[in-house]
Design a protein around this motif. Structure first.
Motif, mmCIF file in Angstrom:
data_model
loop_
_atom_site.group_PDB
_atom_site.id
_atom_site.type_symbol
_atom_site.label_atom_id
_atom_site.label_comp_id
_atom_site.label_asym_id
_atom_site.label_seq_id
_atom_site.Cartn_x
_atom_site.Cartn_y
_atom_site.Cartn_z
ATOM 1 N N LEU A 413 -14.646 2.551 48.933
ATOM 2 C CA LEU A 413 -15.521 3.336 48.061
ATOM 3 C C LEU A 413 -15.720 4.748 48.610
ATOM 4 O O LEU A 413 -15.646 5.737 47.865
ATOM 5 C CB LEU A 413 -16.883 2.642 47.915
ATOM 6 N N ASN A 414 -15.951 4.842 49.935
ATOM 7 C CA ASN A 414 -16.193 6.148 50.546
ATOM 8 C C ASN A 414 -14.981 7.073 50.408
ATOM 9 O O ASN A 414 -15.120 8.265 50.110
ATOM 10 C CB ASN A 414 -16.538 5.990 52.030
ATOM 11 N N ILE A 415 -13.781 6.514 50.615
ATOM 12 C CA ILE A 415 -12.563 7.323 50.539
ATOM 13 C C ILE A 415 -12.383 7.890 49.135
ATOM 14 O O ILE A 415 -11.981 9.051 48.955
ATOM 15 C CB ILE A 415 -11.338 6.479 50.950
ATOM 16 N N VAL A 416 -12.690 7.081 48.118
ATOM 17 C CA VAL A 416 -12.567 7.561 46.735
ATOM 18 C C VAL A 416 -13.496 8.749 46.506
ATOM 19 O O VAL A 416 -13.099 9.766 45.917
ATOM 20 C CB VAL A 416 -12.876 6.431 45.730
ATOM 21 N N TYR A 417 -14.720 8.635 46.981
ATOM 22 C CA TYR A 417 -15.670 9.737 46.805
ATOM 23 C C TYR A 417 -15.247 10.977 47.595
ATOM 24 O O TYR A 417 -15.392 12.114 47.128
ATOM 25 C CB TYR A 417 -17.068 9.295 47.235
ATOM 26 N N ILE A 418 -14.706 10.762 48.807
ATOM 27 C CA ILE A 418 -14.258 11.897 49.628
ATOM 28 C C ILE A 418 -13.101 12.627 48.929
ATOM 29 O O ILE A 418 -13.077 13.855 48.855
ATOM 30 C CB ILE A 418 -13.827 11.406 51.030
ATOM 31 N N LEU A 419 -12.126 11.851 48.417
ATOM 32 C CA LEU A 419 -10.993 12.452 47.718
ATOM 33 C C LEU A 419 -11.439 13.200 46.466
ATOM 34 O O LEU A 419 -10.930 14.287 46.151
ATOM 35 C CB LEU A 419 -9.972 11.371 47.339
ATOM 36 N N ALA A 421 -14.355 14.608 46.039
ATOM 37 C CA ALA A 421 -15.019 15.841 46.473
ATOM 38 C C ALA A 421 -13.996 16.904 46.867
ATOM 39 O O ALA A 421 -14.138 18.085 46.528
ATOM 40 C CB ALA A 421 -15.951 15.539 47.651
ATOM 41 N N ILE A 422 -12.929 16.486 47.577
ATOM 42 C CA ILE A 422 -11.885 17.435 47.980
ATOM 43 C C ILE A 422 -11.209 18.038 46.753
ATOM 44 O O ILE A 422 -10.980 19.255 46.681
ATOM 45 C CB ILE A 422 -10.847 16.734 48.888
ATOM 46 N N ILE A 426 -11.139 21.977 45.740
ATOM 47 C CA ILE A 426 -9.875 22.685 45.517
ATOM 48 C C ILE A 426 -9.823 23.261 44.100
ATOM 49 O O ILE A 426 -9.396 24.400 43.887
ATOM 50 C CB ILE A 426 -8.677 21.740 45.762
ATOM 51 N N GLY A 427 -10.282 22.467 43.126
ATOM 52 C CA GLY A 427 -10.296 22.946 41.743
ATOM 53 C C GLY A 427 -11.165 24.170 41.568
ATOM 54 O O GLY A 427 -10.782 25.142 40.887
#
Length: 439
Positions: A413-419, A421-422, A426-427
């Motif tokens: 779950l944390n990795i999905v949120y981190i990605l 946010a990144i 970038i956008g």
């Protein structure tokens, strides 16, 4: 009242905007979608805003009004179409003659080379035989090249016939004259190429008559030079290629041409060679393999520790289902990307469009929606028990959950949120850079 309704339902054969009669050219009738009002093509091109000039409704697109078109008087076919048809027949004739001369020349050359090799073998002249073997390879290569040129010319003729189909009536006289002139040029070049092979055949016959008594080095050298001289005729390939561009370079009277073209003649599809297709599919396949590694890990970990999370027995199931839906989504994405790369939507038949929508597009969106919903379900099951979960199972504690299962789920779950946010950062940076560059 009935008569009034009948009068209103009858289609009008003149554009209500310019009061000009409809035709199959610049005044072709079109209906605006969704309001359905009909105007001619010239009036449509003159519209300043995407609004119907009668009801002011914003239109999405236009479609040919076949109800009116099928009742229009059939246009008279210009005489230049017949002239083009005669030229096309001439081009077919000289193309067939070219094919015959190519085959005759190369088969004759090959027979001469093989007979000479046999004579030299009887004389034990191995040096000449080695040179003749090289010439035989050269003959095969040149023959294959010229067969490909002829095949390109044949395909070009088929392509051109489709583009100037008499039933379409979509090109202006100026464009038709250009087509006629281009065909005449290609006829001349094809005849020139055909005569070239005919002359080479005669030259070959005379050459072997001169050295009929005994082949020697001079004969082999002259024999080889005949094929090297063919390189000077490669300009013919460029003329054939230019004929391919006739249909693309001409500009029809208007956009009617693209509306009348059948689906297979549309040129908006990306074209790939066999090697490029293989490369693209290979890249997509290996990208798919990379993307399904993590979902596979979710399934494996969830399956191995299925009953080892009493605090919430659904967490291992969440891993298994989440991993499965991600793999299915990745496979559907790969199939969708591959299909859209190699076939545009306008190229498909109605049946193929239905299959595409119901068996690829709809399942893709359903899986994506389910995956997102399942992700947020995991949020509701995992985050609230973060401070309560125990990594050691003491006396069958009800707050126990296997450490691997819980940590893997938690960090998924944390990795999905981190990605996310990144990607968001970038956008925003890209948008800021674009705005800055515009200023």
């Amino acid at each position: 009242m009935t008569s009034d309704l009948t009068i209103k339902s009858e289609p009008k054969f003149e554009c209500e905007l310019c009061i000009e009669n409809y035709n199959n050219f610049d005044r072709k009738p079109f209906s605006l979608v969704p309001c359905g009002h009909a105007i001619c093509f010239s009036c449509f091109n003159s519209l300043q805003k995407p609004n119907c000039p009668f009801c002011r409704t914003k239109y999405e697109t236009k479609i040919p009004n076949w109800e009116i078109i099928k009742r229009l008087p059939k246009p008279t076919i210009p005489i230049i179409y017949y002239q083009i048809e005669i030229k096309m027949n001439s081009l077919n004739s000289v193309t067939a003659e070219l094919s015959t001369n190519i085959d005759l020349f190369f088969s004759n050359a090959k027979n001469k080379a093989q007979m000479t090799m046999t004579d030299n073998s009887n004389e034990n002249n191995e040096d000449l035989n080695e040179k003749l073997k090289t010439i035989l390879k050269l003959i095969d290569n040149k023959h294959q090249q010229n067969i490909e040129v002829h095949e390109n010319l044949r395909k070009t003729l088929d392509n051109l016939k489709k583009k100037i189909d008499l039933d379409e009536n979509k090109y202006s006289n100026e464009n038709l004259k250009l087509i006629k002139n281009d065909i005449e040029i290609v006829i001349a070049k094809t005849m020139e190429k055909s005569n070239f092979f005919s002359q080479k055949k005669t030259q070959l016959e005379q050459l072997f008559k001169e050295y009929n008594s005994k082949p020697n080095e001079e004969l082999i050298k002259k024999f080889e030079n005949i094929f090297f001289e063919m390189d000077s005729t490669n300009s013919f390939n460029q003329h054939i290629a230019s004929l391919f561009s006739i249909g693309n370079s001409i500009s029809p009277n208007n956009q009617i041409a693209s509306d009348n073209l059948p689906a297979e003649d549309n040129l908006d599809a990306l074209t790939f060679s066999s090697r490029q297709k293989l490369t693209v599919v290979t890249i997509i396949f290996f990208t798919l393999i990379i993307f399904i590694i993590y979902p596979l890990a979710m399934i494996v970990i969830g399956a191995l520790h299925l009953g080892e999370c009493p605090i919430n027995f659904l967490i291992p199931i969440w891993l298994i289902v989440g991993g499965s839906s991600n793999i299915l989504g990745d496979v559907l994405t790969a199939a969708l990307v591959s299909y859209l790369l190699f076939r545009t939507f306008r190229q498909r038949s109605f049946g193929e469009k239905l299959l595409f929508v119901f068996f690829l597009l709809l399942p893709f969106f359903m899986v994506q929606v389910f995956t997102i919903a399942w992700f947020f379900t995991g949020n509701a099951w995992i985050y609230p028990i973060y401070n309560q979960v125990q990594s050691e199972n003491k006396l069958n504690s009800s707050t126990y959950c296997n450490q691997t299962v819980f940590n893997f789920s938690f960090w998924t779950l944390n990795i999905v949120y981190i990605l996310f946010a990144i990607m968001l950062i970038i956008g925003n940076l890209v948008c800021c850079c674009i705005c800055f560059l515009k200023k």
